[in-house]
Design an enzyme around this catalytic site. Structure first.
Site, short mmCIF file in Angstrom:
data_model
loop_
_atom_site.label_atom_id
_atom_site.label_comp_id
_atom_site.label_asym_id
_atom_site.label_seq_id
_atom_site.Cartn_x
_atom_site.Cartn_y
_atom_site.Cartn_z
N PHE A 291 5.30 0.74 7.87
CA PHE A 291 5.68 1.45 6.65
C PHE A 291 6.09 2.87 6.99
CE2 PHE A 291 2.48 -1.70 5.26
CZ PHE A 291 3.26 -2.44 4.38
N PHE B 83 1.51 2.37 10.26
CA PHE B 83 1.87 3.30 9.20
C PHE B 83 2.46 4.58 9.79
CE2 PHE B 83 -1.89 0.96 7.87
CZ PHE B 83 -1.62 0.57 6.56
N ASP B 84 3.48 5.11 9.14
CA ASP B 84 3.85 6.50 9.33
C ASP B 84 2.79 7.36 8.62
OD1 ASP B 84 5.37 8.82 9.90
OD2 ASP B 84 6.39 8.66 7.97
N GLY B 85 2.74 8.65 8.95
CA GLY B 85 1.74 9.52 8.34
C GLY B 85 2.25 10.24 7.11
#
Length: 305
Positions: free
Chosen positions: A275, A162-164
Site C-alpha cells: 500500500f 506498507f508505505d509510511g
C-alpha cells in the site's frame, strides 16, 4: 484457543479485484448494463479466472484454520456493483474455489461503498477509484487495485507491506518536504524525533492486523509477516520507530530506502500486497507485486466536482 469475543479482521473486496472480469467490464463500458447482465447470465456456469486480490484472499481465509466457525479470525466480504442475478457467476466461482465468503452486498450499479461501514470493514479493496476515495472519506482504510491476473505466490505466509507517510502515518512529512525540500524534511524529523506521528488512513487496519498477529507465534513461525517500506532514510527513521513503539505496534521488517525504487525490495520481501499513496511508487511496485494505491494526502489532492 481463539478468543470467541474477539472481533475478526474484516476485509471487503470488489468482484473485479477477486476475479479477472475485464472482458465483461469492457462490454459494460461499451454497451451498458443490460448487455453486461445478459452476458453474465449466459456465462454463469463458466468459471472466472482468479484476479489480483485472489491469492491475498485465499491466505486471509486460511488464517481461520483451527478457529471455530462461529468465531473466525478473518472475514472477507464481497462488495459488488453487480446485481444479485448477474452476480450468480461470481458466487459459482467462489464456491468452486472453496472460498469461505458468506456475506455480500450487490448494489446493481449504484455506489456500493455505503455498505462498507455497516459491515465494520477494516479494509476495502476495489478497482473503482471513486469508491475507494469515498470509503477513505468515511474513515475506512481503502486502496485501488488495478485489475490483473492473480500474481505468482512466493510464500505460504501472508505478507503485507506498507508505505509510511500518508498511509500508516499522516502526511505531515510529505507536506514539509514539498514545501521546503529534503533538507527541511530532514531537519523537521530530527527536531521532532521524540514526538509521535499522527495516524494515517491505515492506522486502524494496522491495529486490527496487529491484534490478529498476536493470535499466532512470533517470528518466522507466524503465518503473517508485515513490513514498512519507506522512502525515508537515516536520520528520519527514528521518529518512525518511536511512533510504532508508542502505538505498541509490531512490524516484522522495516526498509528505509532513501528514495530507491521500491519494486525490487517488495519482490525480495515477497509481498502479497503493498500500500502506497504515490502513484509513481505504485507503478514501480506493480511490476513485482500486487500494489494498492491509497489516494490520500498532499500527493493526492481531492477531486473537485
Amino acid at each position: 484457543m481463539p478468543d470467541r469475543d474477539a472481533d475478526p479482521l474484516i476485509v471487503a473486496i470488489s468482484s473485479r479485484t477477486l476475479f479477472d472480469m475485464e472482458d465483461s467490464h469492457a462490454l459494460f463500458e461499451r454497451e451498458g448494463i443490460d448487455a453486461y447482465a445478459d452476458f453474465q447470465r449466459s456465462h454463469e456456469d463458466d468459471l472466472l479466472t482468479p484476479g489480483i486480490a485472489f491469492p491475498l484472499v485465499r491466505k486471509l481465509l486460511a488464517l481461520n484454520d483451527g478457529a471455530p466457525p462461529e468465531a473466525p479470525r478473518v472475514e472477507v466480504i464481497l462488495i459488488s456493483r453487480n446485481s444479485a442475478d448477474s452476480g450468480l457467476r461470481i458466487f459459482n466461482s467462489i464456491a468452486h474455489y472453496g472460498l469461505a465468503i458468506k456475506r455480500a452486498a450487490f448494489s446493481n450499479g449504484a455506489p456500493p461503498y455505503p455498505y462498507i461501514r455497516p459491515f465494520n470493514a477494516d479494509l476495502f479493496l476495489s478497482a473503482n477509484a471513486e469508491d475507494v476515495r469515498s470509503a477513505l472519506a468515511a474513515g475506512v482504510a481503502a486502496a485501488t487495485l488495478l485489475p490483473a491476473r492473480a500474481p505468482q505466490q512466493r510464500h505460504d505466509q501472508l505478507r503485507i507491506a506498507f508505505d509510511g507517510d500518508a498511509v500508516i502515518f499522516d502526511d505531515e512529512g510529505e507536506r514539509v518536504s514539498r514545501e521546503g525540500g529534503l533538507a527541511a524534511f530532514t531537519e523537521h524529523e530530527r527536531s521532532h524525533a521524540a514526538q509521535a506521528l499522527s495516524g494515517g488512513p491505515f492506522r486502524g487496519f494496522l491495529d486490527a492486523l496487529h491484534r490478529l498477529q498476536q493470535a499466532f507465534p512470533t517470528g518466522q513461525a507466524s503465518p503473517i509477516r508485515t513490513a514498512l517500506v519507506t522512502a525515508r532514510s537515516i536520520p528520519a527513521h527514528e521518529r518512525v520507530i518511536r511512533t510504532l513503539r508508542e502505538w505498541d505496534i509490531r512490524l516484522d521488517e522495516a526498509l528505509f530506502l532513501g528514495g530507491r525504487a521500491k519494486g525490487p525490495f517488495l519482490e525480495a520481501f515477497g509481498a502479497d500486497i503493498f500500500f502506497d499513496d504515490s502513484e509513481h511508487n505504485i507503478l514501480s511496485a506493480r511490476d513485482h507485486v500486487a500494489a494498492g494505491h491509497v489516494p490520500h494526502g498532499v500527493a493526492n489532492p481531492a477531486i473537485v466536482k
